[in-house]
Design a protein around this motif. Structure first.
Motif: not given
Length: 799
Positions: A105-121
């Protein structure tokens, strides 16, 4: 429905039952080895975290294989970063004492946050947390990525939407691989993830298999399997009692490594030497099959449109020539104007280039020609066809085996490509006079009858337009000039987007008819329309696909000029045949700044030099005999519009991905609920009045999950005795937990509470028992216990 404790059960010595099962004396070397085999202690968190770099390399190494599909390397670093963040967060979370599902679950949250910061901040809350606008932006980006993939060719320009798609996809794959190794404890299945990644470039683009990359990935996979088994992460098969004392854990490493190396070597070597498995065994030449500019089996007209729409053109080739003007460099001809997608020329009858090129079809000796020498350096073009000026008379400097097709004089190879080739070509510059063109015999030789063939149901609009445009002229040459002038007179506009928006892209009769009405398109539409209209007038015609002259770069002291040609300068033009002269190029496409050949202009007669004329019987000098076009099955070698195919495949893959994700999520629900219940019980043991009873209930439910029968009303001690007959249970934690549970049943109310240290010992006893049961279960039973826990079903039936 767990085994219950009853007050009149008398405690018995658990060590006695263990002795009856053949347990060694405490402290003996045999007992120490047995404890190590039973894995009664959980694997080290540090060791689990140490597996993350191996898993990371196992995912990013096959990612390098996609480099043949995309240009540059920035996309690789971005994708590797997302993959690394997902795996790193999961590994760091496992360093803490948390339930097994929490790292995922923590890795999933990290994936969501990373994608958001990189491509839709911009649309995210505080620039980090995704919002509904973020989801809409990412969804739009995925749609843009699909459209970009559909209109680009290989190697594609990795625009932001494609990089985002890679980050999303590989982040999910990293989550899946991590869950297979640590949550489900099936590291062997994790090998499917790099295998799927590795297969992508070979499924999209035909290329030589990278055995070195495969060997590295296979070696990493074997290392992962060995480490997970060594660290106690993987689910283990039970050891038969007959061999339990004969094999010492961790002492067969060399044998395992040698077996793995042998398996990898056989996988690489056997296909290369076994008859029927070599690449040549799978190569079946098809009539009229076109190895396209970048990948095999793609309609060249559609491939051309993809290159014209590249968002970032790349340098395809450079050439230096003695010609006073730039040269058209032809790759292949389209001459099969049948229904559906038009077919390229057949290579039937081709012969080795080393034997020389044939004389140009139809060229008589009285036509003035001059030799042109051109040196070509190919840098960004992967093509089975060689770009050459027409008509070429000699080619030298090529590496590999190449063949030449008679008549068209196109050069191709079945086991090589143009990328990196440096070669020289000698060609002829044809300079017919207007009189020679005017007096060309309009009779079509039998050998060229296929070049005037058209379906019977061709749109009357095409025929009528051709007749209207050429009304008032008689010779084939004048008709050809009139057709070219019709397209370049200003009534038509150049556009690479109008055919897509109007749904008439590509080469077919429906597209030609629509184009003549819309009067907007790009080179393939102008070339195909003029070629088809010429055929309706009885003039042999074909479509040439290659490159237009490109951009002049420099002029040398020796009088030669150098040109650079880019991917968006891929071009199509019609070639028409005239008796005694042969095939001549025309340029009907406006808007590109291209100068049509002098002989194709209406005022050519006024500036043309005088030359011998032909009588009605033809030329005074015998021309070469045209080569008959090989008869091919018009239904053979059909190709598919890659835009439609890409869209359909994209939708299919998206639907498949959604279905797979939903199935995985649904399948994971019982496991998540069961792990959550265990976590709550173990936490409750630290504060409950009956911690041992809770712990024994967890042991009973776990054994139920492993398909061990739980009898209603059975005492805990009787239940433990039955379990001991099947499993080699650790005696100390079993005895300790039983005594504590029975004391809870016999204790008087208000007898006192247990200390935190004693509660922690009971929790540790439960963990050791559960780990021992899992370590001795088969892989199949372990999988069933995790994914299909029967204790949940028993609880539901109780209600």
């Amino acid at each position: 429905m767990s085994a219950t404790l009853r007050p009149h059960d008398l405690p018995a010595r658990a060590d006695a039952s263990a002795s009856r099962r053949g347990s060694a004396a405490p402290g003996s070397s045999k007992q120490r080895r047995g404890a190590r085999r039973d894995a009664s202690a959980p694997p080290s968190r540090a060791r689990e975290a140490a597996l993350a770099p191996v898993l990371f390399l196992l995912l990013v190494l096959p990612l390098g294989g996609i480099g043949s599909l995309l240009s540059g390397d920035n996309w690789w670093w971005s994708t590797a970063f997302v993959t690394g963040v997902v795996l790193a967060v999961a590994a760091l979370t496992r360093l803490f004492r948390v339930p097994g599902v929490v790292p995922s679950l923590a890795a999933f949250v990290a994936w969501v946050v990373t994608i958001t910061v990189m491509f839709a901040p911009d649309e995210a809350l505080f620039g980090v947390l995704p919002s509904f606008d973020t989801l809409r932006t990412i969804r739009g980006g995925l749609a843009d990525a699909g459209a970009s993939i559909a209109v680009q060719s290989i190697p594609a320009d990795p625009v932001t939407s494609i990089v985002a798609l890679l980050g999303l996809s590989f982040g999910l794959l990293a989550l899946l691989a991590d869950a297979l190794v640590f949550a489900v404890r099936m590291p062997a299945l994790a090998g499917l993830v790099p295998l799927a990644i590795l297969s992508v470039p070979y499924a999209i683009h035909q290329q030589v298999f990278d055995t070195t990359l495969f060997a590295f990935i296979a070696a990493l996979y074997l290392l992962l399997l060995w480490l997970t088994s060594r660290f106690g992460v993987a689910a283990r098969l039970p050891e038969p009692p007959s061999i339990r004392g004969g094999i010492r854990a961790g002492r067969n490493g060399l044998r395992a490594v040698l077996s793995g190396v042998l398996a990898i070597a056989l996988a690489i070597v056997l296909p290369a030497v076994t008859p029927g498995l070599t690449p040549e065994s799978f190569h079946t030449p098809l009539a009229a099959q076109l190895p396209s500019v970048y990948s095999s089996g793609v309609d060249p007209t559609i491939q051309l449109s993809l290159d014209l729409r590249r968002s970032n053109p790349v340098l395809s080739l450079s050439y230096t020539t003695t010609s006073t003007s730039g040269l058209y460099l032809k790759l292949v001809n389209i001459d099969d104007f049948t229904d559906g997608a038009w077919q390229p020329e057949s290579t039937d009858g081709s012969h080795a280039l080393a034997s020389g090129l044939d004389a140009p079809d139809g060229l008589a000796s009285d036509v003035t020609t001059s030799n042109i020498t051109t040196s070509v350096q190919v840098s960004g073009l992967r093509s089975d066809w060689l770009p050459l000026p027409y008509p070429a008379t000699a080619v030298s400097g090529l590496s590999g085996d190449w063949t030449v097709t008679p008549g068209s004089l196109t050069v191709t190879s079945v086991d090589n490509n143009s990328d990196g080739q440096n070669y020289s070509a000698t060609s002829l510059d044809l300079q017919p006079t207007a009189a020679q063109l005017e007096s060309a015999d309009p009779t079509v030789p039998e050998a060229l009858s296929s070049f005037v063939a058209l379906p019977d149901d061709i749109s009357p609009f095409i025929r009528n337009t051709a007749r209207s445009v050429t009304a008032g002229v008689s010779s084939n040459y004048d008709k050809a000039v009139a057709l070219q002038k019709y397209f370049t007179s200003g009534a038509f506009t150049y556009s690479v987007t109008a055919p897509v928006e109007g749904h008439y892209d590509g080469g077919n009769f429906a597209a030609v008819a629509t184009f003549l009405s819309a009067k907007s398109g790009y080179c393939i539409h102008f070339a195909s329309a003029m070629a088809v209209m010429a055929r309706t007038l009885g003039i042999p015609a074909r479509i040439a696909i290659g490159y237009h002259p490109g951009n002049p770069k420099s002029t040398q002291a020796d009088g030669t000029t150098s040109y650079d040609v880019y991917s968006d300068q891929l071009h199509a033009w019609p070639e028409l045949w005239f008796a005694g002269i042969g095939w001549l190029s025309f340029e009907p496409t406006p808007g590109l700044g291209l100068v049509p050949p002098a002989y194709s202009l209406a005022n050519y007669a006024a500036v043309s030099a005088t030359a011998p004329t032909r009588d009605s019987a033809g030329s005074t000098a015998a021309p070469t005999t045209p080569k008959a076009k090989a008869l091919t099955d018009p239904t053979a070698g059909q190709v598919v519009d890659p835009q439609v195919q890409a869209a359909e495949q994209g939708r299919a893959w998206l639907i498949a991905l959604v279905v797979v994700v939903l199935v995985v999520l649904l399948a994971a629900i019982p496991a998540v609920v069961r792990r959550s219940r265990r976590w709550r019980r173990l936490r409750a043991m630290m504060r409950s009045e009956s911690p041992a009873t809770l712990g024994w209930a967890e042991v009973a439910d776990t054994l139920s999950d492993y398909r061990f029968e739980v009898v209603q009303g059975e005492t805990a001690r009787a239940f433990a005795a039955r379990v001991g007959n099947l499993y080699h249970m650790p005696p100390e934690p079993v005895a300790d937990l039983l005594r504590a549970a029975e004391l809870e049943q016999f204790a008087r109310a208000g007898a006192g509470t247990l200390s935190a240290e004693r509660r922690a010992e009971l929790v540790a006893d439960v963990r050791r028992i559960l780990t021992a049961v899992s370590a001795q279960a088969s892989t199949s039973d372990d999988r069933k216990a995790v994914l299909l826990p029967l204790s949940l079903w028993a609880r539901m039936r109780a209600f």
